[in-house]
Structure formats: C-alpha cells, structure tokens
Scaffold this motif. Structure first.
Motif, PDB file in Angstrom:
ATOM      1  N   LYS A  64       0.860  -1.190   0.000  1.00 30.43           N
ATOM      2  CA  LYS A  64       0.000   0.000   0.000  1.00 30.43           C
ATOM      3  C   LYS A  64       0.893   1.235   0.000  1.00 30.43           C
ATOM      4  N   PRO A  65       1.413   1.632  -1.146  1.00 28.45           N
ATOM      5  CA  PRO A  65       2.380   2.738  -1.190  1.00 28.45           C
ATOM      6  C   PRO A  65       1.804   4.102  -0.819  1.00 28.45           C
ATOM      7  N   ARG A  66       0.497   4.250  -0.776  1.00 26.18           N
ATOM      8  CA  ARG A  66      -0.096   5.550  -0.473  1.00 26.18           C
ATOM      9  C   ARG A  66      -0.185   5.832   1.024  1.00 26.18           C
ATOM     10  N   LEU A  67       0.188   4.875   1.870  1.00 28.13           N
ATOM     11  CA  LEU A  67       0.143   5.098   3.308  1.00 28.13           C
ATOM     12  C   LEU A  67       1.261   6.050   3.714  1.00 28.13           C
ATOM     13  N   ASN A  68       0.905   7.079   4.445  1.00 29.27           N
ATOM     14  CA  ASN A  68       1.887   8.078   4.838  1.00 29.27           C
ATOM     15  C   ASN A  68       2.329   7.969   6.290  1.00 29.27           C
ATOM     16  N   ASN A  69       1.451   7.466   7.161  1.00 27.80           N
ATOM     17  CA  ASN A  69       1.838   7.395   8.563  1.00 27.80           C
ATOM     18  C   ASN A  69       1.149   6.225   9.262  1.00 27.80           C
ATOM     19  N   ILE A  70       1.529   6.021  10.507  1.00 26.75           N
ATOM     20  CA  ILE A  70       1.024   4.902  11.287  1.00 26.75           C
ATOM     21  C   ILE A  70      -0.473   5.054  11.588  1.00 26.75           C
ATOM     22  N   ALA A  71      -0.966   6.276  11.708  1.00 26.24           N
ATOM     23  CA  ALA A  71      -2.388   6.495  11.984  1.00 26.24           C
ATOM     24  C   ALA A  71      -3.260   5.935  10.865  1.00 26.24           C
ATOM     25  N   GLN A  72      -2.780   5.998   9.638  1.00 29.05           N
ATOM     26  CA  GLN A  72      -3.526   5.432   8.518  1.00 29.05           C
ATOM     27  C   GLN A  72      -3.591   3.915   8.626  1.00 29.05           C
ATOM     28  N   ILE A  73      -2.521   3.310   9.097  1.00 31.40           N
ATOM     29  CA  ILE A  73      -2.512   1.855   9.282  1.00 31.40           C
ATOM     30  C   ILE A  73      -3.534   1.470  10.341  1.00 31.40           C
ATOM     31  N   ARG A  74      -3.558   2.221  11.450  1.00 28.24           N
ATOM     32  CA  ARG A  74      -4.527   1.960  12.514  1.00 28.24           C
ATOM     33  C   ARG A  74      -5.955   2.090  11.971  1.00 28.24           C
ATOM     34  N   ALA A  75      -6.202   3.119  11.194  1.00 27.52           N
ATOM     35  CA  ALA A  75      -7.538   3.329  10.635  1.00 27.52           C
ATOM     36  C   ALA A  75      -7.928   2.182   9.712  1.00 27.52           C
ATOM     37  N   LEU A  76      -6.996   1.695   8.909  1.00 27.01           N
ATOM     38  CA  LEU A  76      -7.278   0.562   8.022  1.00 27.01           C
ATOM     39  C   LEU A  76      -7.605  -0.693   8.815  1.00 27.01           C
ATOM     40  N   VAL A  77      -6.878  -0.925   9.898  1.00 25.68           N
ATOM     41  CA  VAL A  77      -7.121  -2.110  10.724  1.00 25.68           C
ATOM     42  C   VAL A  77      -8.500  -2.032  11.373  1.00 25.68           C
ATOM     43  N   ILE A  78      -8.843  -0.881  11.934  1.00 27.90           N
ATOM     44  CA  ILE A  78     -10.149  -0.729  12.584  1.00 27.90           C
ATOM     45  C   ILE A  78     -11.274  -0.862  11.565  1.00 27.90           C
ATOM     46  N   THR A  79     -11.101  -0.285  10.386  1.00 28.34           N
ATOM     47  CA  THR A  79     -12.103  -0.411   9.329  1.00 28.34           C
ATOM     48  C   THR A  79     -12.285  -1.872   8.930  1.00 28.34           C
ATOM     49  N   ASN A  80     -11.194  -2.601   8.843  1.00 31.57           N
ATOM     50  CA  ASN A  80     -11.256  -4.025   8.504  1.00 31.57           C
ATOM     51  C   ASN A  80     -11.962  -4.807   9.608  1.00 31.57           C
ATOM     52  N   TRP A  81     -11.667  -4.505  10.859  1.00 29.79           N
ATOM     53  CA  TRP A  81     -12.345  -5.172  11.970  1.00 29.79           C
ATOM     54  C   TRP A  81     -13.853  -4.967  11.901  1.00 29.79           C
ATOM     55  N   LEU A  82     -14.274  -3.758  11.525  1.00 30.54           N
ATOM     56  CA  LEU A  82     -15.707  -3.473  11.462  1.00 30.54           C
ATOM     57  C   LEU A  82     -16.420  -4.316  10.411  1.00 30.54           C
ATOM     58  N   HIS A 109     -15.740  -7.450   9.999  1.00 27.11           N
ATOM     59  CA  HIS A 109     -15.763  -8.828  10.482  1.00 27.11           C
ATOM     60  C   HIS A 109     -16.374  -8.995  11.874  1.00 27.11           C
ATOM     61  N   TYR A 110     -16.406  -7.936  12.666  1.00 31.89           N
ATOM     62  CA  TYR A 110     -16.887  -8.020  14.042  1.00 31.89           C
ATOM     63  C   TYR A 110     -17.971  -6.974  14.267  1.00 31.89           C
ATOM     64  N   ASN A 111     -18.721  -7.135  15.356  1.00 29.37           N
ATOM     65  CA  ASN A 111     -19.739  -6.131  15.642  1.00 29.37           C
ATOM     66  C   ASN A 111     -19.095  -4.894  16.258  1.00 29.37           C
ATOM     67  N   LEU A 112     -19.870  -3.842  16.332  1.00 29.43           N
ATOM     68  CA  LEU A 112     -19.361  -2.528  16.724  1.00 29.43           C
ATOM     69  C   LEU A 112     -18.762  -2.533  18.128  1.00 29.43           C
ATOM     70  N   ARG A 113     -19.398  -3.188  19.071  1.00 28.62           N
ATOM     71  CA  ARG A 113     -18.904  -3.210  20.456  1.00 28.62           C
ATOM     72  C   ARG A 113     -17.597  -3.981  20.585  1.00 28.62           C
ATOM     73  N   GLU A 114     -17.459  -5.061  19.849  1.00 30.02           N
ATOM     74  CA  GLU A 114     -16.202  -5.811  19.879  1.00 30.02           C
ATOM     75  C   GLU A 114     -15.052  -4.963  19.340  1.00 30.02           C
ATOM     76  N   VAL A 115     -15.314  -4.259  18.259  1.00 34.45           N
ATOM     77  CA  VAL A 115     -14.286  -3.411  17.664  1.00 34.45           C
ATOM     78  C   VAL A 115     -13.952  -2.251  18.594  1.00 34.45           C
ATOM     79  N   GLN A 116     -14.950  -1.714  19.265  1.00 33.76           N
ATOM     80  CA  GLN A 116     -14.704  -0.647  20.227  1.00 33.76           C
ATOM     81  C   GLN A 116     -13.726  -1.124  21.297  1.00 33.76           C
ATOM     82  N   TYR A 117     -13.945  -2.317  21.804  1.00 29.71           N
ATOM     83  CA  TYR A 117     -13.063  -2.881  22.819  1.00 29.71           C
ATOM     84  C   TYR A 117     -11.662  -3.130  22.260  1.00 29.71           C
TER      85      TYR A 117
END
Length: 72
Positions: free
Chosen positions: A12-30, A32-40
């Motif tokens: 993913k060459p367009r990623l500029n910082n670690i915050a984008q990676i975190r956002a991608l991971v959380i988006t991916n979790w959403l 596959h998992y329900n909202l409360r699980e992802v919140q935790y």
C-alpha cells in the motif's frame, strides 16, 4: 516501526503514517466483528469514536436501493 512501515508500503504505497494503518485495521475489523467488539479491540472509550471508522460499502448500498426502491 520504520521496518513495518517499509513492508506495508510495498503493498500500500499511499500510506503516509502509522495512523492510517490503525484506521485501516479498525475499518477491517468493522467488516468482520460487531461494533462493540471493535470498540473494545481499538481501545475506544466511546462507541461514537469507533463509529467514525464505519464505511458503507457502495455495492451493498446499491443492492439495498434496488431491493427496496418504490419505482421498481
């Protein structure tokens, strides 16, 4: 961290910082998992923080529109 960032940039060459990676991971979790699980898992205190990462899939929205449109 820089080594991990270099590895990810190969895929993913367009990623500029670690915050984008975190956002991608959380988006991916959403997908596959329900909202409360992802919140935790994300460590968010408020569910509204997790909801910001929710992305509606345009294909699913189009299917729902075709399914329930009154002029069909």
């Amino acid at each position: 961290m820089s080594r991990i960032k270099k590895m990810i940039n190969r895929y993913k060459p367009r990623l500029n910082n670690i915050a984008q990676i975190r956002a991608l991971v959380i988006t991916n979790w959403l997908q596959h998992y329900n909202l409360r699980e992802v919140q935790y898992m994300a460590g968010h205190k408020y569910v509204s923080s997790t909801e910001k990462y929710r992305m509606d899939n345009l294909e699913d929205l189009q299917k729902e529109l075709e399914k329930y449109h009154p002029l069909k």
